[in-house]
Design a protein around this motif. Structure first.
Motif, mmCIF file in Angstrom:
data_model
loop_
_atom_site.group_PDB
_atom_site.id
_atom_site.type_symbol
_atom_site.label_atom_id
_atom_site.label_comp_id
_atom_site.label_asym_id
_atom_site.label_seq_id
_atom_site.Cartn_x
_atom_site.Cartn_y
_atom_site.Cartn_z
ATOM 1 N N LYS A 246 79.894 87.468 -13.775
ATOM 2 C CA LYS A 246 79.515 88.862 -13.989
ATOM 3 C C LYS A 246 80.291 89.796 -13.066
ATOM 4 C CE LYS A 246 75.473 91.865 -14.462
ATOM 5 N NZ LYS A 246 73.992 91.932 -14.438
ATOM 6 N N GLN A 250 83.257 92.692 -13.749
ATOM 7 C CA GLN A 250 83.215 94.041 -13.173
ATOM 8 C C GLN A 250 84.532 94.385 -12.510
ATOM 9 O OE1 GLN A 250 80.165 96.037 -11.048
ATOM 10 N NE2 GLN A 250 78.610 94.488 -11.511
ATOM 11 N N GLU A 253 87.156 95.135 -15.083
ATOM 12 C CA GLU A 253 86.932 96.464 -15.647
ATOM 13 C C GLU A 253 87.384 97.547 -14.663
ATOM 14 O OE1 GLU A 253 86.039 99.440 -18.251
ATOM 15 O OE2 GLU A 253 86.167 97.274 -18.630
#
Length: 302
Positions: A246, A250, A253
């Motif tokens: 996860k 992030q 991104e």
């Protein structure tokens, strides 16, 4: 058979005569420590012209095999006390794996050691106010390179091995991929560098299958550490399990967003302007040289 060595220290010089080729490097260092009053582990021994450091790390090696010959001149200097080794506080369990939070950047000083300051923050959860982390990491890198000249050849380093070891310990020298790989191995962490120029993540130590990972942000000139801030703002996490997909997403991104909004300085392709003195510079080499000469680190694209 004994041989004579001329010993130079800050206090003067004298001749050491009570050793033989069968004595060991340890015996020599004991004698040199007694003469100079420098602790054995702080001895820095140079010889030749121009004087170069001697590798006397193998205490059991006989003097006959050490490369030291009768009549040689040894120059004794005292190494600075080694900075306290960086340790890290665990920020792993603050949230738990794959938990929610906002990935953010912590700005570290633009002092030519931003790479080392960023790693320190990631390992400790705080800025290195003592100023000892960068010298320690530079020393670790120099020792690693000096101890493995085959791996760290001139072709890899871009300069002779001994010249590189001197260069990296200069506080004006910048760290990059070689230094990241060495420090990843030294600390046993994967170091994931979010490259905002190319919108990718370069993972140093990925092939070692480390269980823990830290994140750094790189904009073409400067490194900053990334941390995860909890929703309530009361906790931060700087060290992550490598199976935490996860936070990795992030980071990916973040790289794409920073690239799209041009939050980078592509010093290879653009003319730069030093925002401190308004000088125009062309390419990465000029930017690095200007930063090292002036200490100016604030560049803008033209």
């Amino acid at each position: 058979m004994s041989f004579a060595l001329r010993i130079k220290t800050k206090a003067g010089q004298e001749v050491l005569r009570n050793l033989t080729p069968e004595h060991t490097v340890k015996d020599l260092k004991t004698q040199l420590s007694s003469i100079s009053k420098i602790p054995r582990d702080r001895l820095h021994i140079l010889s030749g012209y121009p004087p170069k450091p001697l590798d006397l790390t193998q205490d059991s090696l006989s003097l006959s095999k050490s490369g030291i010959k009768s009549g040689d001149t040894l120059i004794l200097e005292e190494k600075a006390p080694p900075p306290k080794e960086v340790t890290y506080k665990s920020h792993i369990s603050d949230f738990g794996a794959n938990s929610s939070g906002i990935l953010m950047k912590k700005v570290v000083p633009a002092d030519n050691s931003c790479l080392f300051g960023s790693i320190y923050f990631a390992l400790n959860g705080k800025i290195d106010d003592s100023g000892t982390a960068a010298p320690y990491m530079r020393q670790v890198i120099a020792q690693t390179v000096a101890n493995d000249p085959e791996t760290f050849s001139e072709a890899i380093l871009g300069k002779p091995n001994d010249e590189y070891c001197t260069w990296i310990q200069d506080d004006k020298s910048w760290g990059g991929a070689i230094e990241l790989a060495i420090l990843s191995n030294h600390y046993g962490f994967e170091i994931a560098v979010v490259d905002t120029i190319n919108a990718i993540i370069n993972r140093f130590g990925e092939d070692q299958h480390y269980t823990l990972r830290i994140f750094l942000l790189f904009d073409g000139i400067h490194y900053d550490p990334l941390f995860l801030e909890s929703a309530d703002g009361n906790n931060i996490q700087t060290i992550f399990p490598t199976d935490d997909e996860k936070v990795l997403r992030q980071a990916e991104e973040l790289a794409r967003e920073a690239n799209a909004s041009r939050q980078f300085t592509d010093v290879n392709k653009f003319t730069l302007k030093c925002m401190n003195c308004n000088i125009y510079l062309n390419g990465q080499l000029q930017a690095r040289e200007h930063a090292q000469t002036t200490g100016h680190m604030n560049f803008g694209e033209v």
